[in-house]
Design a protein around this motif. Structure first.
Motif, PDB file in Angstrom:
ATOM      1  N   ARG A 139      37.506  40.506  46.402  1.00  0.00           N
ATOM      2  CA  ARG A 139      38.854  39.967  46.276  1.00  0.00           C
ATOM      3  C   ARG A 139      39.415  40.302  44.900  1.00  0.00           C
ATOM      4  O   ARG A 139      38.704  40.224  43.900  1.00  0.00           O
TER       5      ARG A 139
ATOM      6  N   THR B 250      38.819  38.295  40.945  1.00  0.00           N
ATOM      7  CA  THR B 250      37.743  37.330  41.180  1.00  0.00           C
ATOM      8  C   THR B 250      36.695  37.452  40.086  1.00  0.00           C
ATOM      9  O   THR B 250      36.312  38.561  39.699  1.00  0.00           O
TER      10      THR B 250
ATOM     11  N   GLY C 230      36.059  30.308  44.095  1.00  0.00           N
ATOM     12  CA  GLY C 230      36.659  30.702  45.368  1.00  0.00           C
ATOM     13  C   GLY C 230      35.635  30.813  46.476  1.00  0.00           C
ATOM     14  O   GLY C 230      34.565  30.181  46.452  1.00  0.00           O
ATOM     15  N   GLU C 231      35.955  31.614  47.466  1.00  0.00           N
ATOM     16  CA  GLU C 231      35.075  31.791  48.620  1.00  0.00           C
ATOM     17  C   GLU C 231      33.776  32.453  48.202  1.00  0.00           C
ATOM     18  O   GLU C 231      33.762  33.414  47.425  1.00  0.00           O
ATOM     19  N   GLN C 232      32.663  31.905  48.704  1.00  0.00           N
ATOM     20  CA  GLN C 232      31.344  32.396  48.325  1.00  0.00           C
ATOM     21  C   GLN C 232      31.081  33.752  48.944  1.00  0.00           C
ATOM     22  O   GLN C 232      31.265  33.956  50.147  1.00  0.00           O
TER      23      GLN C 232
END
Length: 375
Positions: free
Chosen positions: A76, A79, A142-144
């Motif tokens: 992403r 990130t 954020g998203e793992q």
């Protein structure tokens, strides 16, 4: 009788022809723009959805003290990532033992660019666990998302990975509890630690040797952070054992935490943990805010006392350096009588000083006339 005859077809077409032609020209002019805009959004959405994080290493093997370049793509944009060299890990099973098996002090952080790519150098360090080793790249916020790339640390010991059998089925038979005490240092911000104890039984038909549990710590509404821990031993079918696993939080942690135990894909138990606030840190800052200004004030006053001029005492005739009283002159008005000291006797105003050529009874007197010029 008049019969209305329809207008000729050519006249109708001639009457409506220019308007239709203008519409057609406008549509033809807008068609390329529509063709460019319509496929763009789906293609970009599909590209971002299908992007898979990937990691590449400049070298597959290096010794301690060297450097490698880690490059990535498909992440992403913007990130924050953490790069670690971990032992006892393979890309298929991940890092067994969690970040405790990684060289955390030599890790590096990197932020992806607008395209989700990055490239950064990191030093080669020996992890606390034996190889096989990987370069572990994971998102911090954020998203793992995690990616492990195979890497060999030259000169580092190697050992086979613990085997995990799928024939056994473990279940928690008693309530979990947290045992132990963190000590007085936690009051000053040290990492709180406990020992998670629970009893599991093997409900399957095959023994379970050296099972690997996942310990998750969740704070508030955040998702738990999982860490793998291996328990040494064998659980025979139909038997139960007590498992003790260490749990440690970050430095300065306080508040309500939730500790979870997972084996495979099943969460076995959850245990709440209330951690008190490290008031020693707050007390330290309060004392620092009071002591430092007081010390600066004392130092400043000492400097001022040393720099400012002092009246030095006058030394006596023998140099004893004792203070002597300085008597200031007194001023009196004209015609006033002088002030006499009580210890000094006042002198008579009629006293005269004897001249050297007169004796005391031969001195001239004011009431006695002289004999000069008389017989």
């Amino acid at each position: 009788m008049q019969v209305d005859t329809p207008p000729p077809r050519g006249e109708d077409e001639a009457r409506t022809g220019p308007g239709d032609a203008s519409r057609v020209l406008v549509l033809l002019a807008l068609l390329p723009v529509l063709l460019l805009l319509l496929p763009t959004a789906p293609a970009s959405a599909a590209g971002s959805a299908d992007a898979t994080p990937a990691v590449e290493l400049s070298q597959a093997q290096a010794g301690k003290g060297g450097d490698i370049t880690v490059s990535g793509s498909g992440w992403r944009p913007g990130t924050l990532l953490m790069m670690l060299i971990c032992g006892q890990a393979v890309p298929g099973r991940g890092v067994i033992g969690g970040t405790n098996a990684c060289a955390n002090s030599d890790g590096r952080a990197v932020t992806t660019d607008s395209k989700g790519a990055f490239s950064k150098k990191m030093p080669v360090a020996e992890p606390p666990k034996p190889c096989p080793c990987v370069v572990h790249v994971a998102t911090v916020t954020g998203e793992q998302a995690t990616v492990d790339a195979e890497f060999t640390v030259a000169g580092h010991p190697t050992a086979p990975l613990p085997q995990q059998t799928d024939g056994g089925k473990l279940a928690v038979l008693a309530a979990t509890r947290l045992e132990g005490d963190s000590g007085i240092l936690v009051f000053f911000g040290a990492p709180p630690s406990r020992r998670l104890e629970f009893t599991v039984g093997n409900l399957g038909s095959a023994p379970v040797k050296d099972p690997v549990f996942h310990i998750g710590t969740a704070h508030g509404v955040f998702a738990p952070q999982w860490e793998e821990q291996q328990w040494r031993g064998t659980i025979a079918p139909g038997r139960k054992v007590q498992v003790k696993l260490p749990v440690q939080l970050t430095a300065g942690a306080h508040g309500d935490y939730q500790i979870s135990v997972k084996y495979g894909t099943k969460v076995l138990a959850e245990q709440p943990w209330g951690v008190g606030r490290p008031w020693g840190v707050t007390l330290f800052w309060i004392l620092l805010a009071v002591v430092v200004p007081a010390a600066v004030f004392r130092i400043g006053m000492a400097i001022v006392d040393r720099v400012r001029p002092h009246s030095r005492p006058r030394s006596g005739p023998h140099g004893n350096g004792r203070h002597r009283t300085v008597r200031l002159p007194t001023f009196r008005r004209p015609g006033s009588r002088p002030r006499t000291e009580p210890s000094v006797a006042p002198e008579s105003a009629t006293d005269t000083t004897a001249l050297p050529w007169f004796t005391a009874d031969s001195a001239p007197s004011e009431n006695r006339s002289t004999t000069k010029g008389h017989s």
